[in-house]
Design a protein around this motif. Structure first.
Motif, PDB file in Angstrom:
ATOM      1  N   LEU A   1      19.264  -2.745   3.396  1.00 27.03           N
ATOM      2  CA  LEU A   1      18.215  -2.316   3.594  1.00 27.03           C
ATOM      3  C   LEU A   1      17.020  -3.137   3.719  1.00 27.03           C
ATOM      4  CD1 LEU A   1      16.547   0.727   4.192  1.00 27.03           C
ATOM      5  CD2 LEU A   1      16.258   0.852   1.887  1.00 27.03           C
ATOM      6  N   VAL A   2      16.940  -4.020   3.067  1.00 27.44           N
ATOM      7  CA  VAL A   2      16.039  -5.366   2.931  1.00 27.44           C
ATOM      8  C   VAL A   2      15.979  -6.080   4.600  1.00 27.44           C
ATOM      9  CG1 VAL A   2      15.280  -7.314   2.098  1.00 27.44           C
ATOM     10  CG2 VAL A   2      15.751  -5.662   0.752  1.00 27.44           C
TER      11      VAL A   2
ATOM     12  N   VAL B   1       0.912  -1.148  -0.042  1.00 26.37           N
ATOM     13  CA  VAL B   1      -0.028   0.072  -0.146  1.00 26.37           C
ATOM     14  C   VAL B   1       0.879   1.251  -0.008  1.00 26.37           C
ATOM     15  CG1 VAL B   1      -1.528   1.310   1.362  1.00 26.37           C
ATOM     16  CG2 VAL B   1      -2.030  -1.053   0.933  1.00 26.37           C
ATOM     17  N   THR B   2       2.006   1.243   0.784  1.00 25.33           N
ATOM     18  CA  THR B   2       2.637   2.327   0.761  1.00 25.33           C
ATOM     19  C   THR B   2       3.358   2.707  -0.124  1.00 25.33           C
ATOM     20  OG1 THR B   2       3.299   2.174   3.202  1.00 25.33           O
ATOM     21  CG2 THR B   2       4.609   3.654   2.152  1.00 25.33           C
ATOM     22  N   PHE B   3       3.895   1.786  -1.177  1.00 27.90           N
ATOM     23  CA  PHE B   3       4.501   1.955  -2.516  1.00 27.90           C
ATOM     24  C   PHE B   3       3.404   2.498  -3.320  1.00 27.90           C
ATOM     25  CE2 PHE B   3       5.488  -0.372  -6.678  1.00 27.90           C
ATOM     26  CZ  PHE B   3       6.459   0.404  -6.778  1.00 27.90           C
ATOM     27  N   VAL B   4       2.183   1.741  -3.401  1.00 24.47           N
ATOM     28  CA  VAL B   4       1.285   2.505  -4.423  1.00 24.47           C
ATOM     29  C   VAL B   4       0.949   4.010  -4.194  1.00 24.47           C
ATOM     30  CG1 VAL B   4      -0.751   2.022  -5.412  1.00 24.47           C
ATOM     31  CG2 VAL B   4       0.479   0.086  -5.011  1.00 24.47           C
TER      32      VAL B   4
ATOM     33  N   GLY C   1       8.130  11.268 -12.641  1.00 22.56           N
ATOM     34  CA  GLY C   1       7.802  10.744 -11.619  1.00 22.56           C
ATOM     35  C   GLY C   1       8.653   9.939 -11.037  1.00 22.56           C
ATOM     36  N   LEU C   2       8.071   9.006  -9.869  1.00 27.16           N
ATOM     37  CA  LEU C   2       8.991   8.266  -9.155  1.00 27.16           C
ATOM     38  C   LEU C   2       9.269   6.738 -10.078  1.00 27.16           C
ATOM     39  CD1 LEU C   2      10.033   8.010  -6.159  1.00 27.16           C
ATOM     40  CD2 LEU C   2       7.714   6.819  -5.725  1.00 27.16           C
ATOM     41  N   ILE C   3       8.539   6.383 -10.801  1.00 23.74           N
ATOM     42  CA  ILE C   3       8.762   5.155 -11.534  1.00 23.74           C
ATOM     43  C   ILE C   3       9.964   5.659 -12.271  1.00 23.74           C
ATOM     44  CG2 ILE C   3       8.285   3.808 -13.392  1.00 23.74           C
ATOM     45  CD1 ILE C   3       6.628   3.169 -10.933  1.00 23.74           C
ATOM     46  N   ALA C   4      10.193   6.669 -12.883  1.00 19.00           N
ATOM     47  CA  ALA C   4      11.377   6.747 -14.069  1.00 19.00           C
ATOM     48  C   ALA C   4      12.595   7.252 -12.833  1.00 19.00           C
ATOM     49  CB  ALA C   4      11.022   8.129 -14.652  1.00 19.00           C
ATOM     50  N   ASP C   5      12.383   7.900 -11.889  1.00 21.08           N
ATOM     51  CA  ASP C   5      13.156   8.017 -10.711  1.00 21.08           C
ATOM     52  C   ASP C   5      13.816   6.790 -10.452  1.00 21.08           C
ATOM     53  OD1 ASP C   5      13.315  10.657 -10.807  1.00 21.08           O
ATOM     54  OD2 ASP C   5      12.186  10.996  -9.119  1.00 21.08           O
ATOM     55  N   MET C   6      12.812   5.761 -10.088  1.00 20.36           N
ATOM     56  CA  MET C   6      13.620   4.345  -9.459  1.00 20.36           C
ATOM     57  C   MET C   6      14.192   3.625 -10.706  1.00 20.36           C
ATOM     58  SD  MET C   6      10.730   3.046  -6.900  1.00 20.36           S
ATOM     59  CE  MET C   6       9.061   2.947  -8.065  1.00 20.36           C
ATOM     60  N   ARG C   7      13.871   3.862 -11.893  1.00 17.30           N
ATOM     61  CA  ARG C   7      14.552   3.301 -12.836  1.00 17.30           C
ATOM     62  C   ARG C   7      15.821   3.554 -13.320  1.00 17.30           C
ATOM     63  NH1 ARG C   7       9.795   3.510 -17.541  1.00 17.30           N
ATOM     64  NH2 ARG C   7       8.382   1.766 -16.932  1.00 17.30           N
ATOM     65  N   ARG C   8      16.217   5.011 -13.102  1.00 16.45           N
ATOM     66  CA  ARG C   8      17.415   5.605 -12.968  1.00 16.45           C
ATOM     67  C   ARG C   8      18.062   5.289 -11.809  1.00 16.45           C
ATOM     68  NH1 ARG C   8      14.346   9.865 -15.349  1.00 16.45           N
ATOM     69  NH2 ARG C   8      14.003  11.106 -13.297  1.00 16.45           N
TER      70      ARG C   8
ATOM     71  N   VAL D   1      11.936   0.405  -3.436  1.00 14.30           N
ATOM     72  CA  VAL D   1      12.157  -0.790  -3.753  1.00 14.30           C
ATOM     73  C   VAL D   1      12.571  -1.728  -2.782  1.00 14.30           C
ATOM     74  CG1 VAL D   1      12.876  -2.595  -5.304  1.00 14.30           C
ATOM     75  CG2 VAL D   1      12.092  -0.338  -6.132  1.00 14.30           C
ATOM     76  N   PRO D   2      13.741  -1.530  -2.246  1.00 14.51           N
ATOM     77  CA  PRO D   2      14.420  -2.477  -1.226  1.00 14.51           C
ATOM     78  C   PRO D   2      13.655  -2.169   0.319  1.00 14.51           C
ATOM     79  CG  PRO D   2      16.167  -1.308  -2.383  1.00 14.51           C
ATOM     80  CD  PRO D   2      14.741  -0.923  -2.683  1.00 14.51           C
ATOM     81  N   GLY D   3      13.256  -1.008   0.434  1.00 13.13           N
ATOM     82  CA  GLY D   3      12.801  -0.531   1.799  1.00 13.13           C
ATOM     83  C   GLY D   3      11.220  -1.073   1.907  1.00 13.13           C
ATOM     84  N   GLN D   4      10.365  -1.180   0.776  1.00 14.90           N
ATOM     85  CA  GLN D   4       8.984  -1.756   0.927  1.00 14.90           C
ATOM     86  C   GLN D   4       9.228  -3.118   0.689  1.00 14.90           C
ATOM     87  OE1 GLN D   4       6.907   0.479   1.768  1.00 14.90           O
ATOM     88  NE2 GLN D   4       8.205   2.002   1.759  1.00 14.90           N
ATOM     89  N   ALA D   5      10.280  -3.596  -0.085  1.00 13.47           N
ATOM     90  CA  ALA D   5      10.212  -4.928  -0.423  1.00 13.47           C
ATOM     91  C   ALA D   5      10.358  -5.490   0.956  1.00 13.47           C
ATOM     92  CB  ALA D   5      11.342  -5.481  -1.315  1.00 13.47           C
ATOM     93  N   GLY D   6      11.558  -5.027   1.956  1.00 14.86           N
ATOM     94  CA  GLY D   6      11.880  -5.615   3.151  1.00 14.86           C
ATOM     95  C   GLY D   6      10.600  -5.558   4.116  1.00 14.86           C
ATOM     96  N   ILE D   7       9.842  -4.603   4.126  1.00 14.20           N
ATOM     97  CA  ILE D   7       8.771  -4.662   4.955  1.00 14.20           C
ATOM     98  C   ILE D   7       7.641  -5.892   4.583  1.00 14.20           C
ATOM     99  CG2 ILE D   7       6.717  -3.607   5.727  1.00 14.20           C
ATOM    100  CD1 ILE D   7       7.922  -0.795   4.968  1.00 14.20           C
TER     101      ILE D   7
END
Length: 582
Positions: free
Chosen positions: A232-233, A62-65, A207-214, A360-366
């Motif tokens: 972080l995970v 939910v936080t990721f979305v 947006g954030l998606i492009a930021d995360m890709r870069r 990515v790693p932060g929310q994946a770890g949760i």
């Protein structure tokens, strides 16, 4: 007001704006502290905590979305409306939570807990986004410490108030205090809406998606960032692996929702106060002595010792002690140190890196923590604690690898001529003034064969103004490069080492002569303010900024015959005690 301006580095005319932004931070953090204690008290008292890991999985997703959605909205042209509308919507959500709590359903409390975390995240994005939008870069560096202090003060006040207010009203009614804080946020945002600039090219925002890709592309190419992503995970998994048994033990000790909310409020308030004191009075010494990476390794060690203690005896006292130390070290030491690990990344790329790490790693770890704890439900709690201790040991090993990678990244930044990783200007409390690793790399750079590396190193040491590198700076006075010598003179002058600089008193470089005069004292500074070279007089105007005795040297420069000197003196005036109070 003048004393306040000096304390928090307010420039003339900034008082009203700083007060408005500080009010936003104070109100929202106090409200969130009250709301969090109430929500967790209701959840822990009325929900099957065996299902809590499911909420961790849902929280990550939910936080990721919702972070993606908020990032997309704030990337639009009319951000001012978003900064006003966002707290209004969040306040309405909190009020709806209060109404929904009338059902007294366990799953309603679970939904409230998810929304609590989401609202906390989004209000932080909005509040800090508003501050960043209405302040320029220089104002941000000076005023963010004040805003962060207001945020912490609000968190402490809100947490401690719960223990008192919960005796007067129902636990559910505490949520209304949070909604009130968000309304204050909306009112101030509306008052500041015209200060928010429109995006120059909103259509070009990716947006954030492009930021995360870069960010992923950059992380993949950096040994340090690859290690940090995995770490972080681990940290997310360990955080919730400790949060779950702590929550269960707190529920057993305080089965009543009001008593539980009161305990959580006092616990959160106490940890926040201690963490603040640690960050102000201990963290800087720790970073300077052992370095930021070792400070984070120590945090992994806190988890290791804590889980071993829980495996030996999972009493309420042990769980509270482990959670207390973990929370204090995280907020007081590890969080600032973790942010410093991104300093070798070029400034223009840090937003992409942080977006990737948190998204990515932060929310994946949760989410992974939730899955792991669900699997662990069938195991003995002691076995789960031992498994968490083993994961902590792996994390310690991983962070030892990060230490050498961090040193290499700092050296690369130095060779690239980027001094940003060595000043840590973004630290909210100035606690991270220096880092043992960074200082060692800088001193090594002062002896490098490349004069460009020596120049950057000397300038960094000048800005840090630390006494420890004085011997290295004295050796740099005889460097073959003029810029290195100039920075070394300025650095030693800032340390007041006038004796070693006497041979430069009549140097041809006016900046060097003025630096020597500043080291010798006020009389020498006043004398050189009458130097026939306008460049020297301009340098005096720059040197006296921030000095308590600035007036004597600056007054004559304000009426200097040379227009460039008068302009320099006028530009310096707002940064001196002579500036008029407003």
């Amino acid at each position: 007001m003048l004393a306040l301006r000096r304390t928090v580095a307010l420039a003339p005319g900034e008082g009203r704006l700083a007060s408005q932004l500080a009010l936003v931070m104070l109100a929202t953090s106090a409200g969130a502290a009250v709301g969090a204690a109430a929500t967790e008290g209701l959840l822990f008292a009325n929900f099957d905590l065996a299902l809590l890991p499911l909420l961790y999985v849902a929280l990550g997703l939910v936080t990721f979305v919702l972070t993606l959605v908020a990032s997309g909205l704030l990337a639009g042209a009319d951000r001012a409306r978003i900064y006003v509308a966002l707290p209004v919507v969040l306040a309405a959500v909190v009020v709806v939570e209060r109404v929904a709590a009338l059902t007294r359903s366990g799953w309603i409390y679970a939904a409230m807990w998810l929304l609590m975390n989401v609202v906390t995240t989004l209000q932080g994005i909005g509040a800090w986004g508003l501050a960043g939008a209405v302040l320029d870069v220089r104002q941000s560096k000076r005023l963010f410490p004040l805003l962060n202090a207001a945020k912490i003060a609000g968190a402490v006040a809100g947490s401690l108030a719960v223990a008192i207010v919960v005796r007067l009203v129902a636990v559910e009614d505490l949520l209304l205090a949070w909604s009130l804080g968000l309304v204050v946020n909306a009112v101030v945002s509306y008052a500041l809406r015209k200060r928010v600039p429109r995006a120059v090219d909103a259509a070009a925002s990716e947006g954030l998606i492009a930021d995360m890709r870069r960010g992923f592309a950059i992380v993949r190419g950096s040994a340090l960032l690859r290690i940090l992503a995995v770490a972080l995970v681990f940290f997310s998994v360990l955080y919730f692996s400790l949060a779950l048994p702590f929550s269960r033990a707190a529920r057993e000790a305080y089965p009543d929702a009001a008593a539980l909310a009161s305990f959580l409020g006092l616990f959160n308030g106490a940890t926040t106060v201690i963490a603040l004191l640690v960050s102000l009075f201990a963290a800087n010494r720790l970073y300077a002595r052992i370095g930021v990476v070792n400070s984070i390794i120590a945090f992994a060690g806190v988890y290791l010792v804590g889980f071993l203690a829980i495996a030996a005896s999972a009493t309420f006292a042990v769980l509270v002690a482990a959670r207390f130390v973990q929370t204090v070290w995280l907020s007081g030491v590890a969080d600032t140190a973790y942010q410093a690990l991104f300093s070798p990344v070029p400034p223009e790329r840090r937003d992409q890196i942080r977006a990737f790490m948190e998204g990515v790693p932060g929310q994946a770890g949760i989410a992974l923590a939730g899955v792991a704890l669900l699997v662990g439900e069938s195991l003995d709690p002691r076995a789960v604690a031992i498994a968490a201790a083993a994961a902590s040991a792996v994390l310690v090993w991983l962070l030892f690898r990060a230490r050498s990678a961090y040193g290499r990244a700092l050296a690369d930044a130095l060779r690239a001529g980027r001094p940003q990783p060595f000043g840590f200007e973004a630290d909210p409390f100035g606690a991270l003034r220096t880092d043992a690793h960074a200082l060692a790399v800088t001193l090594s750079g002062l002896r490098d064969d490349d004069p460009a590396v020596r120049r950057v190193s000397a300038e960094i040491l000048r800005q840090l103004a630390l006494p420890a590198p004085a011997d290295a700076l004295r050796a740099a006075l005889d460097d073959s490069d003029e810029d290195v010598r100039r920075s070394a003179v300025k650095a030693l002058a800032g340390l007041g080492q006038a004796d070693v600089l006497e041979r430069f008193a009549n140097d041809a470089d006016p900046e060097i002569r003025v630096s020597v005069a500043a080291a010798r004292g006020l009389d020498a500074l006043v004398a050189i303010a009458a130097d026939p070279d306008p460049a020297a007089r301009r340098a005096v105007a720059d040197v006296v900024a921030g000095r308590a005795d600035a007036g004597v040297a600056l007054v004559s420069l304000l009426t200097d015959a040379d227009a460039s000197v008068r302009r320099a003196a006028a530009d310096t005036l707002p940064r001196t005690p002579l500036a008029p109070a407003r």
